[in-house]
Design a protein around this motif. Structure first.
Motif, mmCIF file in Angstrom:
data_model
loop_
_atom_site.group_PDB
_atom_site.id
_atom_site.type_symbol
_atom_site.label_atom_id
_atom_site.label_comp_id
_atom_site.label_asym_id
_atom_site.label_seq_id
_atom_site.Cartn_x
_atom_site.Cartn_y
_atom_site.Cartn_z
ATOM 1 N N SER A 163 12.125 -10.400 23.740
ATOM 2 C CA SER A 163 11.883 -10.481 22.293
ATOM 3 C C SER A 163 12.954 -9.677 21.574
ATOM 4 O O SER A 163 13.701 -8.890 22.177
ATOM 5 N N GLU A 164 13.019 -9.861 20.242
ATOM 6 C CA GLU A 164 13.995 -9.139 19.435
ATOM 7 C C GLU A 164 13.699 -7.643 19.408
ATOM 8 O O GLU A 164 14.576 -6.824 19.110
ATOM 9 N N GLU A 165 12.489 -7.285 19.764
ATOM 10 C CA GLU A 165 12.107 -5.871 19.803
ATOM 11 C C GLU A 165 12.997 -5.083 20.769
ATOM 12 O O GLU A 165 13.265 -3.902 20.550
ATOM 13 N N VAL A 166 13.457 -5.723 21.823
ATOM 14 C CA VAL A 166 14.367 -5.062 22.769
ATOM 15 C C VAL A 166 15.599 -4.564 22.032
ATOM 16 O O VAL A 166 16.044 -3.417 22.211
ATOM 17 N N HIS A 167 16.158 -5.402 21.173
ATOM 18 C CA HIS A 167 17.379 -5.041 20.462
ATOM 19 C C HIS A 167 17.110 -4.025 19.367
ATOM 20 O O HIS A 167 17.944 -3.145 19.094
ATOM 21 N N THR A 168 15.962 -4.110 18.741
ATOM 22 C CA THR A 168 15.584 -3.105 17.745
ATOM 23 C C THR A 168 15.527 -1.723 18.377
ATOM 24 O O THR A 168 16.049 -0.741 17.820
ATOM 25 N N ASN A 169 14.917 -1.647 19.536
ATOM 26 C CA ASN A 169 14.791 -0.355 20.228
ATOM 27 C C ASN A 169 16.140 0.155 20.725
ATOM 28 O O ASN A 169 16.438 1.353 20.621
ATOM 29 N N LEU A 170 16.957 -0.742 21.266
ATOM 30 C CA LEU A 170 18.278 -0.333 21.753
ATOM 31 C C LEU A 170 19.157 0.154 20.607
ATOM 32 O O LEU A 170 19.857 1.175 20.726
ATOM 33 N N ALA A 171 19.152 -0.571 19.492
ATOM 34 C CA ALA A 171 19.978 -0.182 18.345
ATOM 35 C C ALA A 171 19.555 1.174 17.800
ATOM 36 O O ALA A 171 20.413 2.012 17.444
ATOM 37 N N ARG A 172 18.258 1.434 17.717
ATOM 38 C CA ARG A 172 17.778 2.732 17.229
ATOM 39 C C ARG A 172 18.272 3.855 18.141
ATOM 40 O O ARG A 172 18.721 4.904 17.663
ATOM 41 N N TRP A 173 18.219 3.603 19.457
ATOM 42 C CA TRP A 173 18.660 4.636 20.411
ATOM 43 C C TRP A 173 20.154 4.905 20.271
ATOM 44 O O TRP A 173 20.595 6.057 20.268
ATOM 45 N N VAL A 174 20.961 3.850 20.160
ATOM 46 C CA VAL A 174 22.408 4.033 20.019
ATOM 47 C C VAL A 174 22.726 4.768 18.725
ATOM 48 O O VAL A 174 23.520 5.727 18.707
#
Length: 736
Positions: free
Chosen positions: A476-487
């Protein structure tokens, strides 16, 4: 010095006291077992040859084990036989296969269910045993599991249930039952998976869903049924690692199960049979058992780390394939070492099928002869197993950079079979390309499950995260939301891949509705604020950084010296956060008094590792003490650091091939009881502040036992003792 044995007159006077002590110890094991730190699984009733003395005996199958024709005695009788010996009994059964012939052949409900097996393209059913197909779990099978298995087990008073190996073969998916489930799930007619990548994707997503749903329903039913009887039922899933299932082309729910309220934990089924699967590295294909096991255990540990679910690590002193005892021993040491290098895990399944290990002959290396397990190997194995009863969680870390992770996800299992558009991933090399180049250089690389990115703890200690969509896709797009926040908060991400595999444009969320991305990485890059068509290079993203390598990671291991660009990028990533990436040829961890060491071949150096002593070698059945232990490349070591005993300065059993109970330290004596399977030899080393005066050994009938070996080592301040084991117990007393 002279070691004295009790004379017959003295034995007669005190025998009743010792017998009382032995019986008392047998009764007390129940309270020990309830903590369930160590377990083993068996389809056999209790016999003295397999009395392993772990905390729990997991009794297998209401109808036994389909691979074991000697396990057909009644389930309740088998449970009782272990309980009568003081064990807490748990229960395990297959959820995708099992001795369910009463169901398959129509005895249970009057309908033959053999047509519910997993079927290959050629029309053949995939079998696990005689009249035991790998099942497509439909409503009737789920009902059978609830009524015929779960209820019977709970009615027998068992409150811990293990539903083993939820497996759907990727090559399956052609039978009538699966076609019915397809229509029910997708609301359109079945499509043959070999005809397109999208059909394969849809087929494997359904396989995944079917066992997710099955385990959800069965686990919730078990807890509800137990509650009606006033019982708190726990459900565990023994499963291979995501690494292995992806490599072997099997689909299973894996990490998603941790989100189910009915699942209390897992057993990580990692052993020689999974870890010896040959891999590419530096252009060569060969077995790399230790490295593979380390990655397998890591994928299981990270699967539950942020959820606090209980995790047991499994090892097996032998394996399913018929090899030699020497082969078993070498690979057992490798997998055993790998599991201990995860200091956050302290629960273990010490072996499956002790009846297979202790009572069946296997090859002698270099000959056509067969023999039962040797005394040397059984003693060594029991020393290792009994150390697992003692070893605890540690805050120490494995030597090397512990803050580098590789992202993985359940969809790794979806792209493995069949091959489409000539895009292949030989030997799962897109995963190993991201991990082996680092592990072989002494970096204890961690794996991170994308399904857990919603937990803050998942990336808490990760500074550099490596990922690729060459062999998996985001759910899901949630994966990218979480990764972007971490970066953006300071993390460093390395993305590697050409995004040219045929699964990039399957009908999924990144190209549906408002999303019109050609590949999932385009959506990721948009979340990161960089060009969706970004080429190779590095990019600043608020407090963090992104590195992109436009190369599929399989090339890093399939080609000789193919990982140079990858390694340089990882170095640059660490330098960008002011950290030096150090390379070496070993992994070392201290867990209390235990030293765990692995020295790798194909690494940056062929230098051996020297562990400073005094240490006891726990891989040697003679338990020698070394002032210095050398470990050469390609080997591992498991050592006991005697300095811990010296600091405590009181009598203590440091290593033993038997379970110790009723340990007593008195002013003038030190005593305990040893229990282990019959026909095995106990080898033990005991620390004393000063030389003991005498040693006394007695069996459960109060009869004198003459040790096979006994002696004091003044240099190490340890006493070595060797004698024949007994499940009834051997009483040992030292006069001080």
């Amino acid at each position: 010095m002279l070691i004295k044995i009790l004379n017959k007159t003295t034995l007669t006077v005190i025998s009743s006291f010792f017998i009382f002590q032995l019986l008392s110890a047998q009764n007390k094991i129940k309270s020990t077992a309830e903590k369930a730190k160590t377990v083993f699984q068996t389809s056999s009733k209790w016999i003295p040859e397999i009395d392993v003395r772990s905390d729990v005996a997991i009794v297998y199958g209401v109808n036994g084990n389909p691979s074991d024709h000697d396990s057909k005695s009644g389930f309740e009788a088998r449970v009782k036989s272990w309980k009568d010996r003081g064990y807490t009994a748990h229960f395990m059964t297959g959820i995708a296969w099992g001795s369910y012939q009463d169901y398959f052949l129509g005895k249970w409900d009057g309908k033959n269910h053999l047509d519910e097996g997993q079927v290959q393209r050629n029309g053949d059913t995939i079998w696990h045993g005689h009249y035991v197909p790998y099942i497509v779990p439909q409503k009737s099978f789920i009902k059978y599991m609830k009524k015929a298995v779960i209820e019977r087990v709970i009615d027998a008073g068992i409150t811990s249930i293990y539903l083993e190996e939820p497996e759907f073969w990727a090559r399956g998916g052609y039978g009538t039952a699966f076609k019915e489930e397809w229509k029910n799930y997708y609301k359109f007619s079945w499509r043959s998976q070999h005809e397109s990548p999208e059909n394969t994707w849809l087929s494997n997503k359904l396989k995944y869903h079917l066992y997710y749903k099955t385990l959800d329903e069965v686990s919730r039913y078990a807890k509800s049924y137990g509650k009606k009887k006033g019982l708190d039922v726990k459900i565990y899933i023994p499963t291979h690692s995501l690494v292995n299932y992806s490599s072997w082309m099997i689909v299973s729910p894996e990490a998603s199960l941790a989100s189910l309220s009915g699942i209390d934990g897992y057993i990580a089924q990692v052993w020689t049979g999974t870890s010896r699967e040959a891999t590419f590295y530096n252009g060569k294909v060969k077995e790399r058992t230790f490295e593979n096991a380390f990655l397998e255990y890591g994928s299981m540990a990270s699967m539950t780390a942020p959820t606090s679910r209980k995790m047991f690590f499994l090892t097996d002193p032998i394996e399913d394939r018929r090899k030699s005892w020497e082969d078993y021993k070498k690979n057992y040491q490798a997998t055993f070492t790998a599991q201990l290098l995860y200091p956050q895990v302290e629960n273990y399944e010490v072996m499956p099928w002790p009846e297979r290990i202790y009572t069946r002959p296997y090859k002698v290396a270099g000959t056509d002869k067969e023999q039962l397990i040797s005394h040397n190997y059984s003693t060594q194995m029991q020393i290792m197993v009994n150390a697992l009863n003692d070893i605890t969680i540690s805050d120490n870390e494995v030597s090397g950079n512990n803050n580098i992770g590789v992202l993985m996800g359940n969809s790794m299992m979806f792209q493995r079979f069949p091959v489409h558009e000539n895009y292949d991933d030989p030997r799962f090399s897109n995963f190993y390309g991201q991990t082996l180049p680092l592990l072989k250089r002494g970096v204890p690389v961690q794996t991170v499950h994308m399904e857990n990115l919603g937990y803050d703890e998942t990336l808490k200690n990760i500074k550099v995260l490596i990922m690729s969509y060459s062999n998996m896709k985001p759910y899901s797009e949630e994966v990218h939301t979480n990764l972007a926040r971490w970066v953006k908060n300071g993390g460093v991400l390395i993305y590697t891949g050409k995004d040219d595999d045929p699964y990039q444009d399957v009908m999924e969320w990144w190209n549906q509705k408002r999303n019109k991305f050609k590949t999932p990485s385009e959506n990721l890059f948009q979340h990161l604020g960089i060009s969706i068509n970004a080429g190779e290079g590095s990019f600043n993203v608020e407090k963090g950084k992104v590195f992109i390598i436009r190369q599929n990671p399989k090339k890093f291991v399939m080609e000789k010296d193919g990982d140079s660009k990858f390694i340089n990028t990882v170095k640059n990533a660490f330098e960008s956060i002011g950290t030096e990436l150090k390379f070496k040829n070993n992994l070392v961890l201290h867990r209390g008094p235990y030293k765990i060491i692995a020295v790798m071949d194909e690494s940056v150096s062929e230098e051996p590792y020297f562990a400073q002593g005094p240490v006891i070698d726990l891989f040697d059945p003679r338990l020698p003490v070394y002032t210095q232990k050398m470990v050469v490349p390609g080997e591992q070591a498991f050592l006991y650091d005697l300095k811990y005993a010296y600091n405590q300065n009181k009598p203590k059993v440091l290593a033993t091939a038997a379970r110790i109970s009723d340990e007593k330290i008195e002013e003038d004596r030190y005593s305990f009881i040893c229990k282990s399977p019959v026909n095995t030899i106990n080898s033990m080393r005991i620390y004393f502040p000063s030389v003991p005066k005498t040693v006394k050994l007695m069996n459960s009938q109060g009869k004198e036992i003459t040790p096979k070996g006994a002696g004091w080592d003044n240099n190490s301040k340890t006493f070595y003792l060797q004698f024949e084991n007994s499940p009834e117990g051997v009483y040992v007393q030292f006069n001080l």
